[in-house]
Design an enzyme around this catalytic site. Structure first.
Site, PDB file in Angstrom:
ATOM      1  N   LYS A 113      42.437  72.584 124.426  1.00  0.00           N
ATOM      2  CA  LYS A 113      42.657  71.822 123.195  1.00  0.00           C
ATOM      3  C   LYS A 113      41.368  71.621 122.395  1.00  0.00           C
ATOM      4  O   LYS A 113      41.417  71.369 121.196  1.00  0.00           O
ATOM      5  CB  LYS A 113      43.333  70.502 123.517  1.00  0.00           C
ATOM      6  CG  LYS A 113      44.737  70.739 124.053  1.00  0.00           C
ATOM      7  CD  LYS A 113      45.529  69.482 124.255  1.00  0.00           C
ATOM      8  CE  LYS A 113      46.977  69.795 124.588  1.00  0.00           C
ATOM      9  NZ  LYS A 113      47.157  70.370 125.956  1.00  0.00           N
TER      10      LYS A 113
HETATM   11  C1  LIG Z   1      48.235  71.153 126.320  1.00  0.00           C
HETATM   12  C2  LIG Z   1      48.082  72.014 127.512  1.00  0.00           C
HETATM   13  C3  LIG Z   1      48.980  73.063 127.799  1.00  0.00           C
HETATM   14  C4  LIG Z   1      50.204  73.332 126.952  1.00  0.00           C
HETATM   15  O1  LIG Z   1      49.871  73.803 125.655  1.00  0.00           O
HETATM   16  P1  LIG Z   1      50.981  73.777 124.484  1.00  0.00           P
HETATM   17  O2  LIG Z   1      50.246  74.123 123.247  1.00  0.00           O
HETATM   18  O3  LIG Z   1      51.500  72.373 124.482  1.00  0.00           O
HETATM   19  O4  LIG Z   1      52.009  74.767 124.846  1.00  0.00           O
HETATM   20  C5  LIG Z   1      48.745  73.855 128.902  1.00  0.00           C
HETATM   21  N1  LIG Z   1      47.704  73.615 129.725  1.00  0.00           N
HETATM   22  C6  LIG Z   1      46.817  72.618 129.497  1.00  0.00           C
HETATM   23  C7  LIG Z   1      45.697  72.409 130.456  1.00  0.00           C
HETATM   24  C8  LIG Z   1      46.968  71.789 128.384  1.00  0.00           C
HETATM   25  O5  LIG Z   1      46.085  70.788 128.175  1.00  0.00           O
END
Ligand SMILES: *Cc1c(COP(=O)(O)O)cnc(C)c1O
Length: 466
Positions: A113
């Site tokens: 993120k």
């Molecule tokens: C947010 C997240 C996901 C999922 O990503 P999306 O964009 O919601 O599909 C997968 N793995 C981790 C470690 C995350 O923080």
């Protein structure tokens, strides 16, 4: 380039859509058309990451002068240890078809993120500089989003972050990431309740437009269009580096929750980048996987898993995919979303058509996650966190693949310990263990949260005057 709502309302510039976040009609912002990229690809090969990001984003952020956009991008990725290659591709030693791991966990909070939120923080900063208007962020988190949002705006002067999370119900290291910044601008609000309670409070507050305007609050969640566009860039970088083509395709295997990460890759296919395939991998919360297998979208109850950032049933970015799939028919999108609200599900065509020859799906329960961590470690020596392990469990043996690694294994040491006997560490996380914790514990009601926000912002105004 204009940005419009998936449900037909609102037409805004990129900068406006980024600050507004969610469209007024409840839809999500999408660029009104996707620019074809094929003509650009030869010239983009070999560019450092920030330069590639600048080239790509300039096709969308047409209202931001190129020098300013370059500055935002440079500063966003300068926070990564290797800014020219923040998403390294690690080849794994297997005796089968080539397999790579695209490591997206080298940013300040060690989860993917950061790619989006470091950039979003820069766009907020720019908005404040040019408009003179304050921006403060309010969000609820079950783990990774809250800390990534906090670190995204940490360098921006005067941006306060109010982050709600369920007291005692997030991973200890995740709580430390939220509560130990030492910044007077960060206000962790631990709620006596569940993540759903925290999210309901945030939603309720955003429903009160007076309060939101008075306190200059903006939402951080996975629906901001800047986040999706920022995520396109690492897929593009990988496709260029590994030379994806229709004769030599490349399948990205993507751990999925809100459908944001994999949607970004899929959009590149729509923009004409050749040879891209995607495997959408869920954990036991498999609503998206079932949709692409059956054509029925039917969210159920969330169950908790070893991969908590994928514990999602309402995949918010799914609406964007729907809009593109339906060729921009916003009336139909709005009708389907209304049906989802009133009846709890909807159906849409044959699975083959939905997948369009480029998508497939898989899901992985907790037992599968544990087996996968152990197996990958034994076979290749690689340590995968529980989210990334879902992807590893779903790799096909007959196509060149890239496992998308979304979190550093040290964020989830218990699952790794249990399956491999090893305790992964990371200096960033070790450092947090010695820092003082700051948080406010509140009852799970919106009045208490409003008071906390008003209290902080009023005392700031007071200090300015004094
Ligand atoms: C947010 C997240 C996901 C999922 O990503 P999306 O964009 O919601 O599909 C997968 N793995 C981790 C470690 C995350 O923080």
């Amino acid at each position: 380039m204009n940005f419009i709502s998936t449900r037909g309302g609102d037409t805004l510039s990129f900068g406006e859509a980024v600050i507004q976040g969610l469209a007024g009609d409840g839809g999500l912002f999408v660029p009104e058309r996707l620019p074809p990229l094929a003509q650009h690809l030869p010239g983009w090969r070999g560019l450092p990451y920030a330069a590639l990001a600048q080239e790509f984003l300039s096709l969308f952020a047409t209202d931001i002068p190129s020098g300013e956009l370059a500055g935002c991008v440079q500063r966003a990725y300068a926070t990564f240890p290797t800014p020219t290659s923040p998403a390294p591709l690690i080849p794994l030693d297997t005796d089968k078809v080539p397999l790579y791991v695209m490591e997206l966990f080298h940013g300040p909070t060690l989860a993917f993120k950061d790619f989006a939120l470091q950039l979003l923080g820069q766009f907020y900063g720019r908005h404040i500089r040019i408009s003179g208007q304050p921006v403060h962020i309010l969000g609820a988190t079950s783990g990774d989003t809250g800390s990534a949002a906090i670190y995204g705006v940490l360098g921006q002067p005067d941006v306060h972050s109010f982050i709600l999370y369920p007291e005692g119900r997030i991973a200890p290291l995740q709580e430390r990431q939220i509560t130990t910044t030492g910044s007077p601008l960060v206000h962790p609000l631990a709620i006596h309740g569940s993540f759903d309670d925290a999210q309901a409070i945030v939603k309720e507050i955003f429903g009160d437009t007076d309060f939101v305007h008075t306190h200059a609050l903006t939402a951080v969640n996975s629906i901001n269009i800047a986040r999706i566009l920022a995520q396109c860039i690492y897929y593009l970088d990988a496709a260029l580096k590994l030379g994806a083509s229709e004769t030599e395709p490349l399948e990205f295997v993507v751990p999925t929750g809100n459908f944001g990460n994999v949607l970004a890759g899929w959009m590149l296919s729509r923009m004409g980048v050749p040879g891209l395939r995607f495997c959408v991998v869920t954990n036991a919360n498999d609503v998206v996987a079932r949709f692409f297998q059956t054509g029925e979208y039917h969210p159920g109850k969330v169950s908790t898993s070893l991969a908590p950032s994928m514990d999602i049933q309402q995949a918010s970015n799914f609406e964007r995919w729907l809009w593109w799939h339906l060729e921009g028919d916003s009336i139909r999108v709005a009708a389907l979303m209304a049906k989802l609200r009133s009846e709890g599900s909807f159906s849409l065509g044959s699975p083959e058509k939905l997948c369009g020859g480029i998508l497939r799906t898989a899901s992985c329960d907790d037992a599968g996650i544990e087996r996968s961590i152990q197996h990958v470690h034994e076979e290749t020596g690689y340590l995968a966190d529980p989210h990334t392990a879902c992807a590893f469990a779903s790799v096909r043996q007959d196509v060149r693949s890239v496992v998308v690694a979304t979190a550093h294994p040290a964020k989830f040491p218990e699952a790794i310990m249990k399956t491999t006997g090893l305790r992964p560490t990371h200096p960033i996380l070790e450092h947090l263990k010695n820092l003082p914790v700051k948080k406010q514990i509140l009852p799970a009601n919106s009045q208490a949260v409003r008071q906390a926000i008003t209290g902080v912002l009023a005392s700031i105004k007071e200090q300015r005057r004094g």
